[in-house]
Write a protein that holds these residues in place. Structure first.
Motif, mmCIF file in Angstrom:
data_model
loop_
_atom_site.group_PDB
_atom_site.id
_atom_site.type_symbol
_atom_site.label_atom_id
_atom_site.label_comp_id
_atom_site.label_asym_id
_atom_site.label_seq_id
_atom_site.Cartn_x
_atom_site.Cartn_y
_atom_site.Cartn_z
ATOM 1 N N UNK B 86 0.845 -1.203 0.000
ATOM 2 C CA UNK B 86 0.000 0.000 0.000
ATOM 3 C C UNK B 86 0.878 1.251 0.000
ATOM 4 N N UNK B 87 1.899 1.239 0.838
ATOM 5 C CA UNK B 87 2.795 2.403 0.901
ATOM 6 C C UNK B 87 3.538 2.568 -0.422
ATOM 7 N N UNK B 88 3.954 1.450 -1.005
ATOM 8 C CA UNK B 88 4.647 1.545 -2.303
ATOM 9 C C UNK B 88 3.734 2.151 -3.362
ATOM 10 N N UNK B 89 2.460 1.758 -3.329
ATOM 11 C CA UNK B 89 1.528 2.315 -4.317
ATOM 12 C C UNK B 89 1.281 3.805 -4.069
ATOM 13 N N UNK B 90 1.174 4.175 -2.789
ATOM 14 C CA UNK B 90 1.017 5.607 -2.479
ATOM 15 C C UNK B 90 2.228 6.380 -3.003
ATOM 16 N N UNK B 120 12.789 0.758 -2.672
ATOM 17 C CA UNK B 120 12.476 1.192 -4.033
ATOM 18 C C UNK B 120 10.983 1.035 -4.269
ATOM 19 N N UNK B 121 10.494 1.758 -5.265
ATOM 20 C CA UNK B 121 9.074 1.672 -5.581
ATOM 21 C C UNK B 121 8.932 0.845 -6.846
ATOM 22 N N UNK B 122 8.391 -0.376 -6.743
ATOM 23 C CA UNK B 122 8.367 -1.251 -7.909
ATOM 24 C C UNK B 122 7.334 -0.854 -8.970
#
Lengths: 185, 589
Positions: B86-90, B120-122
């Motif tokens: 969720x944090x990565x998507x935000x 990292x943000x995938x």
């Protein structure tokens, strides 16, 4: 109807001309007092208001917000959340191409592109002659007939992109009840 | 009570509790970016997902009520992985220019990403079309940073009763903002900044005055003086690692001196002045009503809080005649600095720059109101929030914790304890009562430790009554009068109070209104994050500051007395009228 009449004088004749702004606002006040106390009354009030005015101009949204004791930002938020509502005047014929799951997988996107090409407008726009507006629908509950297009209250089923040009010509020729005719009956 | 197991621990929680509340009760921290104390769960951020035994999918802890025998795993591998995603998507949608963001120091999203070890943000997400709304003097909105948690929406509509912000549109295109994608200056926003105080990221922040203040300080031709609001001394320390409720008055004065201000003064000084002007105004209104039997606007409302003034001008114009004509202490300070003080030091008003440090964003708006000037010279030139002052202190390389305690400068730095408590809800009223009662009776306000306990604390609307007896001859029209006062804080509470008065009339003579919950100590410009526990600690610090002083009544302030004898004449006199009083006007919504 496609725009607000300039004159505010009430229509006194018995003909089928468009209602005046005064008449429309009087109707709006009736709608507000009918729904203001009802739980969940905002959406039906907005629906009725849109059918009276043809769209939801800022003045109407403000009046509804005041009547319901809600903030303008909240009512505008509700209006902009639902694709059925519009802040801008729509054309005589509102074309809504369904892009719900079933329609999407059966080529709804191609149908939409065909309408864009034929009408020379993007989604959310109205043709300069105020004849057609183009919108995207999110399921009309007719998935078995996908892809579906609704033009005002008329449902077209299993629409093929190649048929779109012919459809538009038929609509102009009278295959669909125009918005202004419907509302005044 | 319900029996619940959270991780390995069994506890009992009251029925109706959420998983988040149950976990907090036992000291287990579940992250959330949208939850707000005492408000119904918003459930928008999805960062609080936890595993519930028997549930098909993960549940949002903030909005899932516990049931008897529930077994919750807050930090299972599945829960942690989901929260992290969720944090990565935000982050994938978020304009993450952290080094240049105002919130890099206290961003909750950045802190959470760090806590979760997101390296990292995938996902390569779409980004919102950036729109910067810097239309007001107080606030800047940047929707490319907004994570649509809706805390600002909740605080603006539910706590403040303003409702300037609401989600507009749908899905990815949603913009949190005013109707019709307008900017804040075009709608009935009171600029209180409570939205900026609860925003977890940098999507709403104060409009900074730091560059202008540095420029003024570094200009050798200008005499730059600074005033600090009462609430700063109880909160500034939080920016330097002190516990909430630590008083840093002396260190704050020392820091301001080291920043290069030519005069380190106190808004408290003009808070005392406000009490003399406003107290006299109240007594005059009462006299007009009781002796002259003339129509006069009562109850009188306080005028210190600029968000409240905006609120009344937008929403309750019928009460504008009831608001004290006194400028706020901030504006009185500017007016006095550029007249009395300018004369004293032999400088022209236009060579003096007045900088305020306020717990407030609406003060930035107030300082720019066209009428807040004398002879074309602005009363106040620049307004910094508490947070901005902390940034300047850090930028200047000052080791705040190592600073000695220093006093404020004379002649605009001396103040009574009554001025300190202007920071707390109920404080302006208590300060006014301390002075008004003594003027009328010649005796001290007959309450324990000079505190009117009925109007202190965090209840939304408070009231008190005080029967006046043993009046001096010139005030004998008040003999036996039961003085009734009310105090509200938070504009939602204020709206309810005013609606009640509109419908049922007012039994009150005097009403204090503060825009922000808890008063100025909970202002929109204070260090983040302010909850009720922090509010109470700051309130306590302010009361102990008051109690630490020998001089606890505004009319005892010798420098204010001198200001009257040397310059102003008398309260509500000709000079006061010109410099210290103002007017209000109905603003269209």
């Amino acid at each position: 109807m496609t725009s607000l009449p300039a004159s505010a004088a009430p229509c006194s004749c018995a003909c089928s001309c468009e209602p005046s702004e005064t008449e429309m606002f009087a109707r709006l006040d009736e709608v507000i007092s009918e729904y203001r106390e009802k739980p969940g009354g905002l959406i039906p009030a907005l629906q009725t208001a849109q059918s009276v005015f043809g769209y939801l101009p800022e003045t109407v949204i403000r009046r509804i917000a005041e009547g319901f004791g809600k903030t303008v930002s909240e009512v505008a938020g509700v209006v902009t959340f639902y694709s059925f509502f519009t802040l801008h005047p729509r054309g005589k014929y509102l074309v809504r191409v369904c892009l719900g799951t079933a329609c999407y997988v059966r080529g709804g996107k191609d149908v939409l592109d065909a309408f864009k090409k034929k009408l020379q407008i993007e989604v959310g726009e109205t043709t300069p002659d105020r004849q057609f507006s183009l919108e995207v629908g999110r399921c009309f509950g007719a998935c078995g007939m996908a892809p579906v297009v609704m033009v005002n209250d008329t449902v077209y089923q299993r629409v093929k992109p190649a048929r779109v040009g012919e459809m538009v010509n038929q609509i102009v020729a009278g295959a669909v009840v125009a918005a202004s005719e419907k509302e005044h009956t | 009570m319900l029996n619940v197991t959270v991780n390995t621990q069994k506890i009992q929680v009251p029925e109706g509790s959420t998983i988040l509340q149950a976990a907090r009760q036992m000291g287990v921290s579940i992250p959330t970016l949208c939850n707000l104390e005492k408000r119904e769960a918003i459930g928008a951020c999805r960062v609080c997902l936890v595993e519930v035994e028997g549930a098909r999918i993960l549940q949002a802890a903030c909005s899932t009520p516990v049931h008897e025998g529930m077994v919750v795993r807050t930090h299972s591998a599945q829960a942690r992985a989901a929260r992290r995603q969720v944090v990565e998507m935000l982050l994938s949608e978020h304009d993450g220019n952290c080094p240049t963001c105002d919130r890099s120091g206290d961003c909750e999203l950045r802190a959470l990403a760090e806590e979760m070890g997101v390296s990292q943000v995938p996902f390569e997400g779409m980004r919102a079309k950036p729109h910067i709304d810097d239309s007001t003097p107080a606030l800047v909105r940047d929707n490319s940073k907004c994570i649509k948690c809706r805390r600002c929406v909740t605080v603006c509509s539910e706590v403040q009763g303003v409702g300037a912000l609401f989600p507009q549109g749908r899905g990815f295109q949603t913009v949190i903002g005013p109707a019709f994608t307008r900017d804040l200056a075009e709608v009935a926003c009171v600029q209180c900044g409570q939205c900026a105080a609860v925003c977890p990221v940098g999507a709403i922040v104060e409009k900074s005055c730091i560059p202008q203040v540095w420029k003024a300080i570094e200009n050798p031709h200008l005499h730059v003086v600074v005033q600090t609001a009462p609430a700063i001394r109880a909160a500034l320390g939080e920016c330097f690692g002190y516990e909430p409720g630590t008083r840093v008055t002396g260190k704050m004065a020392a820091a301001l001196r080291r920043l290069g201000f030519d005069g380190v003064f106190d808004t408290n000084f003009t808070a005392d002045l406000t009490i003399l002007e406003e107290g006299t105004e109240l007594l005059t209104r009462l006299k007009t009503a009781l002796v002259d039997k003339q129509p006069v606007a009562l109850p009188m409302f306080t005028s210190c809080s600029p968000g409240w003034i905006n609120f009344a001008e937008f929403y309750f114009p019928q009460f504008l005649p009831n608001i004290s004509t006194c400028k706020s202490p901030q504006q009185m300070f500017g007016a006095v600095a550029k007249s009395y003080y300018a004369q004293k030091i032999g400088r022209k008003p236009e060579e003096i720059v007045v900088v305020s440090v306020m717990p407030c964003t609406a003060k930035k708006f107030e300082a720019q109101r066209p009428e807040m000037e004398s002879h074309g010279v602005r009363d106040v030139d620049y307004v910094l929030t508490t947070r901005e002052l902390a940034k300047m202190i850090k930028e200047a390389g000052i080791d705040f914790r190592a600073l000695p305690d220093e006093p404020m400068d004379a002649p605009l730095g001396l103040s009574s304890g009554a001025a300190d408590i202007f920071a707390n809800t109920g404080g302006v009223m208590e300060a006014a009562l301390r002075t008004a009662y003594e003027i009328v009776t010649g005796r001290e306000l007959p309450v324990a430790n000079l505190h009117v306990s009925a109007i202190a604390g965090l209840a939304g609307v408070k009231e008190a009554a005080l029967t006046i007896t043993g009046t001096k001859p010139e005030w004998n029209f008040l003999e036996g009068v039961e003085l009734k006062v009310a105090v509200s804080h938070g504009l939602g509470n204020t709206r309810r109070l005013l609606e009640h008065i509109k419908a049922h009339g007012s039994p009150y003579h005097f009403i204090e209104v503060m825009t922000c919950p808890g008063g100025c100590i909970g202002g929109g410009g204070q260090p983040r994050f302010t909850d009720d526990a922090v509010r109470l600690k700051r309130i306590g610090a302010i009361y102990s500051e008051d109690e630490s002083k020998k001089m606890r009544k505004s009319h005892e302030n010798p420098d204010v007395q001198k200001l009257y004898t040397e310059f102003l004449g008398k309260p509500l006199g000709e000079k006061s009228h010109h410099l210290l009083h103002t007017k209000y006007a109905h603003k269209a919504k």
